[in-house]
Design a protein around this motif. Structure first.
Motif, mmCIF file in Angstrom:
data_model
loop_
_atom_site.group_PDB
_atom_site.id
_atom_site.type_symbol
_atom_site.label_atom_id
_atom_site.label_comp_id
_atom_site.label_asym_id
_atom_site.label_seq_id
_atom_site.Cartn_x
_atom_site.Cartn_y
_atom_site.Cartn_z
ATOM 1 N N PHE A 47 -15.629 -13.688 -25.970
ATOM 2 C CA PHE A 47 -14.195 -13.554 -25.739
ATOM 3 C C PHE A 47 -13.760 -12.103 -25.891
ATOM 4 N N ALA A 48 -14.266 -11.425 -26.913
ATOM 5 C CA ALA A 48 -13.917 -10.019 -27.129
ATOM 6 C C ALA A 48 -14.389 -9.143 -25.965
ATOM 7 N N GLU A 49 -15.573 -9.398 -25.466
ATOM 8 C CA GLU A 49 -16.095 -8.617 -24.334
ATOM 9 C C GLU A 49 -15.285 -8.882 -23.069
ATOM 10 N N ALA A 50 -14.916 -10.130 -22.833
ATOM 11 C CA ALA A 50 -14.096 -10.454 -21.667
ATOM 12 C C ALA A 50 -12.731 -9.778 -21.762
ATOM 13 N N TYR A 51 -12.162 -9.734 -22.948
ATOM 14 C CA TYR A 51 -10.876 -9.065 -23.139
ATOM 15 C C TYR A 51 -10.991 -7.567 -22.876
ATOM 16 N N ARG A 52 -12.078 -6.962 -23.359
ATOM 17 C CA ARG A 52 -12.288 -5.525 -23.108
ATOM 18 C C ARG A 52 -12.390 -5.238 -21.619
ATOM 19 N N GLN A 53 -13.132 -6.068 -20.895
ATOM 20 C CA GLN A 53 -13.282 -5.868 -19.452
ATOM 21 C C GLN A 53 -11.957 -6.063 -18.727
ATOM 22 N N ALA A 54 -11.198 -7.067 -19.106
ATOM 23 C CA ALA A 54 -9.904 -7.301 -18.461
ATOM 24 C C ALA A 54 -8.944 -6.153 -18.751
ATOM 25 N N SER A 55 -8.978 -5.638 -19.959
ATOM 26 C CA SER A 55 -8.122 -4.515 -20.322
ATOM 27 C C SER A 55 -8.496 -3.268 -19.531
ATOM 28 N N ALA A 56 -9.787 -3.012 -19.400
ATOM 29 C CA ALA A 56 -10.244 -1.848 -18.627
ATOM 30 C C ALA A 56 -9.865 -1.997 -17.161
ATOM 31 N N SER A 57 -9.987 -3.189 -16.624
ATOM 32 C CA SER A 57 -9.619 -3.431 -15.229
ATOM 33 C C SER A 57 -8.130 -3.227 -15.019
ATOM 34 N N SER A 58 -7.333 -3.689 -15.955
ATOM 35 C CA SER A 58 -5.881 -3.514 -15.858
ATOM 36 C C SER A 58 -5.506 -2.038 -15.903
ATOM 37 N N LYS A 59 -6.128 -1.291 -16.803
ATOM 38 C CA LYS A 59 -5.851 0.142 -16.893
ATOM 39 C C LYS A 59 -6.258 0.861 -15.613
ATOM 40 N N TYR A 60 -7.389 0.460 -15.030
ATOM 41 C CA TYR A 60 -7.842 1.072 -13.787
ATOM 42 C C TYR A 60 -6.846 0.794 -12.658
ATOM 43 N N ALA A 61 -6.378 -0.433 -12.568
ATOM 44 C CA ALA A 61 -5.421 -0.791 -11.517
ATOM 45 C C ALA A 61 -4.110 -0.032 -11.693
ATOM 46 N N GLN A 62 -3.657 0.139 -12.945
ATOM 47 C CA GLN A 62 -2.425 0.875 -13.199
ATOM 48 C C GLN A 62 -2.585 2.342 -12.844
ATOM 49 N N SER A 63 -3.740 2.921 -13.160
ATOM 50 C CA SER A 63 -3.941 4.332 -12.836
ATOM 51 C C SER A 63 -4.060 4.529 -11.330
ATOM 52 N N ALA A 64 -4.670 3.566 -10.635
ATOM 53 C CA ALA A 64 -4.764 3.659 -9.180
ATOM 54 C C ALA A 64 -3.382 3.518 -8.552
ATOM 55 N N ALA A 65 -2.546 2.660 -9.136
ATOM 56 C CA ALA A 65 -1.201 2.465 -8.609
ATOM 57 C C ALA A 65 -0.336 3.692 -8.863
ATOM 58 N N SER A 72 0.114 1.799 -2.820
ATOM 59 C CA SER A 72 -1.039 1.556 -3.678
ATOM 60 C C SER A 72 -0.898 0.271 -4.495
ATOM 61 N N HIS A 73 0.319 -0.200 -4.697
ATOM 62 C CA HIS A 73 0.476 -1.450 -5.437
ATOM 63 C C HIS A 73 -0.115 -2.613 -4.660
ATOM 64 N N ASN A 74 -0.320 -2.459 -3.392
ATOM 65 C CA ASN A 74 -0.918 -3.510 -2.588
ATOM 66 C C ASN A 74 -2.416 -3.608 -2.809
ATOM 67 N N PHE A 75 -3.030 -2.552 -3.338
ATOM 68 C CA PHE A 75 -4.451 -2.584 -3.632
ATOM 69 C C PHE A 75 -4.770 -3.695 -4.610
ATOM 70 N N VAL A 76 -3.919 -3.868 -5.602
ATOM 71 C CA VAL A 76 -4.159 -4.870 -6.619
ATOM 72 C C VAL A 76 -4.060 -6.268 -6.017
ATOM 73 N N SER A 77 -3.099 -6.485 -5.147
ATOM 74 C CA SER A 77 -2.908 -7.829 -4.624
ATOM 75 C C SER A 77 -3.923 -8.194 -3.554
ATOM 76 N N SER A 78 -4.308 -7.255 -2.706
ATOM 77 C CA SER A 78 -5.221 -7.606 -1.628
ATOM 78 C C SER A 78 -6.669 -7.340 -1.976
ATOM 79 N N GLY A 79 -6.933 -6.417 -2.866
ATOM 80 C CA GLY A 79 -8.305 -6.130 -3.234
ATOM 81 C C GLY A 79 -8.977 -5.130 -2.324
ATOM 82 N N LEU A 80 -8.316 -4.675 -1.297
ATOM 83 C CA LEU A 80 -8.892 -3.715 -0.359
ATOM 84 C C LEU A 80 -8.009 -2.481 -0.253
ATOM 85 N N THR A 81 -8.649 -1.351 -0.124
ATOM 86 C CA THR A 81 -7.885 -0.157 0.198
ATOM 87 C C THR A 81 -7.754 -0.086 1.712
ATOM 88 N N LEU A 82 -6.884 0.780 2.167
ATOM 89 C CA LEU A 82 -6.690 0.916 3.604
ATOM 90 C C LEU A 82 -7.959 1.431 4.275
#
Length: 165
Positions: A47-65, A72-82
Motif C-alpha cells: 500500500f505504501a509503495e502504491a501511494y508513493r507511485q500515485a503521488s509521483a504520478s500526480s506530481k508529474y502530471a501537475q508539472s507537465a500541466a 496541456s491539461h488534456n494530456f492527463v485526461s487523454s493520455g496522449l500528447t499532441l
C-alpha cells in the motif's frame, strides 16, 4: 533452542500427562498471530509503495500541466500528447490550430479498420488510434474557440438585441 532442549520439553509434556494435541492447540494462536502480522506487513508495504507511485504520478502530471501550453491539461485526461497522436496517425501537427481534418479522418478510418479485432487486429492499437484522433480534434477545437474569442474581442462585444420582444 537446540535439539536436546526440544526433546526434553516434549518428554516433560508427555510425563505431565498432557496430550500432544493440547500442545498443538495452545501454539495454534501463535501461528495464526504470526500469519496475520506477516500479512499485515506485506499489505502495508504494498500500500505504501502504491501511494508513493500515485503521488509521483500526480506530481508529474501537475508539472507537465504547469509547464506546457494551454492544452496541456488534456494530456492527463487523454493520455496522449499532441506529438504522439500525430505520430500514431502519421499526420502533421496542427499549425495555428488548423489541420487537414479530412486527412486525419481518412487515416483514422483506414488504421481503425485494419486493426479491427474481428479481422485479427489489436484492440489496444485500435483504441490508441481512436484516442489519437480525439486528441487532434480536441486541439483543433480549442484553437478554433480561442480564435473565435480573439475575433470577438477585436470586433468588440455587440449583444444581440431583438426588437420584436
Amino acid at each position: 533452542m537446540n535439539v536436546f532442549t526440544r526433546t526434553t520439553t516434549i518428554y516433560t509434556i508427555l510425563a505431565a500427562n498432557t496430550s500432544f494435541e493440547s500442545v498443538i492447540k495452545s501454539s495454534a494462536h501463535r501461528i495464526i498471530t504470526q500469519a496475520v502480522v506477516v500479512g499485515a506487513r506485506v499489505f502495508g508495504r504494498a500500500f505504501a509503495e502504491a501511494y508513493r507511485q500515485a503521488s509521483a504520478s500526480s506530481k508529474y502530471a501537475q508539472s507537465a500541466a504547469g509547464s506546457s501550453s494551454s492544452s496541456s491539461h488534456n494530456f492527463v485526461s487523454s493520455g496522449l500528447t499532441l506529438d504522439e497522436a500525430c505520430k500514431i496517425l502519421n499526420v502533421k501537427p496542427p499549425q495555428g490550430g488548423k489541420a487537414n481534418m479530412e486527412d486525419v479522418i481518412e487515416r483514422f478510418k483506414r488504421l481503425f479498420d485494419v486493426n479491427d479485432p474481428t479481422k485479427g487486429g489489436s484492440f489496444y492499437l485500435q483504441s490508441k488510434i481512436l484516442r489519437a484522433r480525439e486528441r487532434i480534434e480536441l486541439e483543433v477545437r480549442e484553437a478554433e474557440s480561442a480564435a473565435e474569442r480573439e475575433a470577438e474581442i477585436k470586433k468588440g462585444w455587440k449583444p444581440k438585441v431583438y426588437k420584436d420582444r
